[in-house]
Design a protein around this motif. Sequence first.
Motif, mmCIF file in Angstrom:
data_model
loop_
_atom_site.group_PDB
_atom_site.id
_atom_site.type_symbol
_atom_site.label_atom_id
_atom_site.label_comp_id
_atom_site.label_asym_id
_atom_site.label_seq_id
_atom_site.Cartn_x
_atom_site.Cartn_y
_atom_site.Cartn_z
ATOM 1 N N GLY A 20 -4.569 27.842 -6.880
ATOM 2 C CA GLY A 20 -4.834 28.891 -7.861
ATOM 3 C C GLY A 20 -3.754 28.996 -8.924
ATOM 4 O O GLY A 20 -3.938 29.685 -9.917
ATOM 5 N N ILE A 21 -2.641 28.327 -8.721
ATOM 6 C CA ILE A 21 -1.577 28.313 -9.723
ATOM 7 C C ILE A 21 -1.585 26.927 -10.358
ATOM 8 O O ILE A 21 -1.420 25.924 -9.663
ATOM 9 C CB ILE A 21 -0.199 28.614 -9.105
ATOM 10 N N PRO A 22 -1.793 26.858 -11.678
ATOM 11 C CA PRO A 22 -1.823 25.546 -12.313
ATOM 12 C C PRO A 22 -0.456 24.853 -12.240
ATOM 13 O O PRO A 22 0.589 25.495 -12.353
ATOM 14 C CB PRO A 22 -2.218 25.840 -13.762
ATOM 15 N N VAL A 23 -0.509 23.533 -12.056
ATOM 16 C CA VAL A 23 0.695 22.713 -11.949
ATOM 17 C C VAL A 23 0.621 21.586 -12.970
ATOM 18 O O VAL A 23 -0.406 20.919 -13.097
ATOM 19 C CB VAL A 23 0.830 22.107 -10.534
ATOM 20 N N VAL A 24 1.716 21.382 -13.677
ATOM 21 C CA VAL A 24 1.857 20.251 -14.591
ATOM 22 C C VAL A 24 2.932 19.340 -14.027
ATOM 23 O O VAL A 24 4.031 19.807 -13.709
ATOM 24 C CB VAL A 24 2.250 20.722 -16.011
ATOM 25 N N LEU A 25 2.612 18.067 -13.893
ATOM 26 C CA LEU A 25 3.585 17.069 -13.452
ATOM 27 C C LEU A 25 4.069 16.318 -14.680
ATOM 28 O O LEU A 25 3.264 15.788 -15.451
ATOM 29 C CB LEU A 25 2.957 16.114 -12.441
ATOM 30 N N THR A 26 5.391 16.270 -14.852
ATOM 31 C CA THR A 26 5.954 15.730 -16.083
ATOM 32 C C THR A 26 6.379 14.277 -15.992
ATOM 33 O O THR A 26 6.499 13.604 -17.006
ATOM 34 C CB THR A 26 7.196 16.539 -16.507
ATOM 35 N N GLY A 27 6.687 13.810 -14.807
ATOM 36 C CA GLY A 27 7.382 12.542 -14.690
ATOM 37 C C GLY A 27 8.876 12.808 -14.733
ATOM 38 O O GLY A 27 9.313 13.953 -14.910
ATOM 39 N N VAL A 28 9.663 11.766 -14.586
ATOM 40 C CA VAL A 28 11.116 11.901 -14.448
ATOM 41 C C VAL A 28 11.819 11.843 -15.799
ATOM 42 O O VAL A 28 11.484 11.019 -16.646
ATOM 43 C CB VAL A 28 11.648 10.787 -13.524
ATOM 44 N N GLY A 29 12.795 12.710 -15.988
ATOM 45 C CA GLY A 29 13.652 12.682 -17.170
ATOM 46 C C GLY A 29 13.341 13.782 -18.168
ATOM 47 O O GLY A 29 12.254 14.370 -18.171
ATOM 48 N N LYS A 30 14.344 14.056 -19.020
ATOM 49 C CA LYS A 30 14.240 15.142 -19.992
ATOM 50 C C LYS A 30 13.136 14.928 -21.017
ATOM 51 O O LYS A 30 12.421 15.857 -21.370
ATOM 52 C CB LYS A 30 15.563 15.335 -20.736
ATOM 53 N N THR A 31 12.999 13.702 -21.523
ATOM 54 C CA THR A 31 11.997 13.442 -22.553
ATOM 55 C C THR A 31 10.594 13.637 -21.999
ATOM 56 O O THR A 31 9.770 14.342 -22.595
ATOM 57 C CB THR A 31 12.161 12.027 -23.126
ATOM 58 N N ALA A 32 10.320 13.036 -20.855
ATOM 59 C CA ALA A 32 9.000 13.193 -20.230
ATOM 60 C C ALA A 32 8.721 14.664 -19.937
ATOM 61 O O ALA A 32 7.607 15.149 -20.157
ATOM 62 C CB ALA A 32 8.924 12.365 -18.946
ATOM 63 N N ALA A 33 9.732 15.382 -19.458
ATOM 64 C CA ALA A 33 9.562 16.798 -19.133
ATOM 65 C C ALA A 33 9.263 17.621 -20.382
ATOM 66 O O ALA A 33 8.379 18.488 -20.370
ATOM 67 C CB ALA A 33 10.797 17.332 -18.421
ATOM 68 N N ALA A 34 9.987 17.368 -21.461
ATOM 69 C CA ALA A 34 9.770 18.122 -22.699
ATOM 70 C C ALA A 34 8.388 17.852 -23.278
ATOM 71 O O ALA A 34 7.675 18.778 -23.685
ATOM 72 C CB ALA A 34 10.855 17.780 -23.718
ATOM 73 N N VAL A 35 7.979 16.584 -23.303
ATOM 74 C CA VAL A 35 6.681 16.230 -23.879
ATOM 75 C C VAL A 35 5.541 16.813 -23.043
ATOM 76 O O VAL A 35 4.611 17.429 -23.574
ATOM 77 C CB VAL A 35 6.539 14.700 -24.031
#
Length: 189
Positions: A20-35
């Motif tokens: 019930g809580i949406p989850v976003v997976l970013t991948g590893v690292g600052k750039t992937a996380a920011a994008v």
Amino acid sequence: MTHYLVVSAIAGEAKYVPEGIPVVLTGVGKTAAAVATAKALAARDTTDLVVLNIGTTGALRDGLSGLYLPSEVVNHDINAEAVRAIGLDPQESLKIEGGDGTVLASGDVFVTDPAVRERLAERAQLVDMEGYGVAFACREYGVPVRLVKHVSDTADEAAMDWPALVDASAKVLGDWVRAQVGEDLGLAR
């Protein structure tokens, strides 16, 4: 009513987030996380939204364990002095509302070297690879963020055991999410 979006680097860190809580997976690292965070924020109504960046962290100082909610995140692998010397603001440090006073160093370096650990420990207690990117994207969108980090390792050669340690941290992170936001969302404990 407050809405939540959980942002995590990998599925293993978010394994125990309540349904019930949406989850976003970013991948590893600052750039992937920011994008990934920016894309997720651009695709939804951010009114009353709070982003919860959950994940593992390395302890930069001996004796640290457990769960932390950093009050500051530092981009540790930018040459901030050189950027300032040419007249620009490197924005290497972001304040996080509602934290516990700890400082998280965030960078694209998986810290296993004792010399790197010692240098980072002069400015921070914890280290990860995504917190700064998530916080930066949230700041740009005007969305509140909470960094929720569980110590998985000691940011030295023991960090190479990280894959085997993620699940234990994920359970603690999932319990925190359930305890902190589950009631707001009508989730059973």
